[in-house]
Design an enzyme around this catalytic site. Structure first.
Site, mmCIF file in Angstrom:
data_model
loop_
_atom_site.group_PDB
_atom_site.id
_atom_site.type_symbol
_atom_site.label_atom_id
_atom_site.label_comp_id
_atom_site.label_asym_id
_atom_site.label_seq_id
_atom_site.Cartn_x
_atom_site.Cartn_y
_atom_site.Cartn_z
ATOM 1 C CD GLN A 260 14.623 -36.973 -27.457
ATOM 2 O OE1 GLN A 260 14.612 -37.964 -26.969
ATOM 3 N NE2 GLN A 260 15.680 -36.415 -28.008
ATOM 4 C CB CYS A 266 17.376 -39.781 -25.684
ATOM 5 S SG CYS A 266 18.915 -39.771 -26.205
ATOM 6 C CG HIS A 402 17.595 -42.457 -29.463
ATOM 7 N ND1 HIS A 402 17.489 -41.326 -28.875
ATOM 8 C CD2 HIS A 402 16.385 -43.184 -29.590
ATOM 9 C CE1 HIS A 402 15.866 -41.084 -28.439
ATOM 10 N NE2 HIS A 402 15.447 -42.037 -29.114
#
Length: 455
Positions: A260, A266, A402
């Site tokens: 990324q 993400c 995340h």
């Protein structure tokens, strides 16, 4: 730029100087319009510094590129910095220095993100020679003289880190700052290691020269625990029990590990990974899908500033599908939406929320494909390999930040794990994968599990 022009530019940037207006027809902007992004960059530069050692902003010059709802500012600014955090410098007649810094600041919907920061002294005689930033460092090591405040062992570790990850720093001062952060991070990694109840090893990674704040700002996704996102229907449960182990990588349903970059996207990688698996199961074809399409075109989410998988599924349906990565390449920052419906190769019909029971999650995965999940990324900055099982209060499910992709599960030496595909490149973790304890709700792995539905 000619040397005399460079000198005039440096003089113009000294504190108290006035910048000339932008060139007609150019992309330069008046300094007053750059002050806010410059102040944001300064705040990031000063993070962790005591009040007496914080830098002060001088003159600012720069350009802006606008795309969609975002603006990318490329800035040059002078900072005046006190040197007395270095005991030797405090003995100098003028314990201050003027730095020339370049910043890149992304502004999206009023939220700002620092993409890059490089500073060096205005006095170019202080810069390292053309042979590279490591030359003076290596010279000190060869002479048995590690930099002030660092042991020879720590200095050697840092040298190996720079070589292994091909790190470059713009000045000796930046090198010394990163070396200090690296040293502090090694202590932090040891503390995380001592509190881990699994088999994971923590230590040097490619993120070891970043402060915790820098790492969180650049690579993580705070929206996951701050916003609720679109509502999804519950998935139909799987009746049969989960097999002892399962891995979709061995079935051909998982694309290679992606990266990324310096962007909190993400959420997009987690969702495309899930859709790639769903499409494979229905069509027997594995396609690498475009995360950039979601970064650019998903208006419910915030591109590099974070997003939610539930929103992304809705965006894919509303847009009319996903293009492949080859057709819509990843750039790592928001651009104008360039989606073309006729290029869409993959479509989804719906999305579902999965059970928080990890046994049921395993059964669903084994039958239906990889699962999009969100986790608390505590310790992942320093994760190297093994099964992570952080001390629960340090990796609370209430602070997930995340998004990743569960591709399988199993056991190693009787320790149950989830096999998790991350999006930080194959040079992180176990060839880009993270292994997290299964069955204990570790780091909130079970609280935001979801999948697209392809009929």
């Amino acid at each position: 730029m000619a040397p005399c022009m460079r000198l005039l530019w440096l003089l113009a940037l000294l504190p108290g100087a006035t910048l000339r207006p932008a060139r007609p027809g150019g992309a330069d902007m008046p300094a007053r319009e750059l002050r806010e992004p410059a102040r944001f960059a300064l705040r990031m530069y000063n993070r962790g510094r005591t009040p007496e050692t914080r830098a002060v902003l001088g003159a600012v010059r720069g350009r802006v590129r606008r795309a969609g709802e975002g603006s990318l500012y490329s800035l040059e600014a002078t900072l005046e910095e006190a040197l007395c955090h270095n005991p030797a410098a405090c003995q100098l007649p003028e314990p201050k220095r003027t730095l020339l810094c370049s910043f890149e600041v992304l502004d999206e919907q009023g939220k700002q993100l620092l993409l890059s920061l490089h500073c060096g002294p205005v006095d170019t005689k202080l810069r390292d020679n053309e042979n590279g930033t490591l030359d003076p460092f290596l010279s000190m090591l060869k002479a048995g003289r590690p930099p002030q405040g660092l042991s020879l062992e720590m200095s050697t570790l840092f040298k190996d880190f720079v070589v292994t990850y091909n790190k470059t720093y713009k000045s000796r001062e930046e090198l010394e700052l990163r070396m200090s952060i690296f040293s502090q991070n090694m202590i932090q990694a040891q503390k995380i290691q001592a509190l881990d109840r699994g088999t994971a090893e923590y230590g040097i990674t490619k993120f070891s020269d970043l402060t915790e704040e820098e790492f969180r700002t650049i690579y993580l996704n705070p929206l996951l625990h701050k916003q609720s996102g679109m509502k999804m229907n519950p998935a139909k449960p799987v009746d049969e029990p989960a097999p002892p182990e399962f891995d979709w990588r061995s079935k051909g349903a998982v694309t290679k590990v992606k990266n990324q970059g310096m962007c909190g996207s993400c959420w997009a990688f987690s969702v495309t990974g899930n859709v790639e698996g769903q499409w494979f199961l229905k069509q027997d074809t594995l396609l690498s899908l475009s995360e950039q399409e979601l970064v650019d075109c998903d208006k419910m989410d915030k591109a590099c500033l974070g997003g939610l998988p539930s929103n992304a599924y809705t965006a894919i349906k509303d847009l009319g599908g996903l293009e492949t990565e080859d057709d819509y390449k990843y750039q790592g920052h928001r651009q104008a939406c360039n989606f073309t419906a006729k290029k869409a190769k993959v479509y989804i019909n719906d999305s579902v929320e999965l059970s928080q029971d990890e046994q049921k999650l395993a059964a669903w995965l084994a039958k239906n494909g990889p699962i999009s999940v969100a986790i608390n990324a505590f310790g992942m900055q320093f994760y190297r390999h093994g099964i992570a099982h952080p001390f629960h209060p340090l990796c609370s499910p209430w602070f997930i930040d995340h998004a990743v992709l569960i591709v399988g599960y199993g056991n190693r030496s009787e320790t149950p794990f989830w096999a998790i595909k991350n999006s930080w490149g194959a040079d992180w973790g176990e060839k880009g994968y993270y292994y997290l304890h299964r069955g204990s709700g570790a780091c909130g792995v079970n609280v935001m599990a979801s999948s697209a539905v392809v009929i």
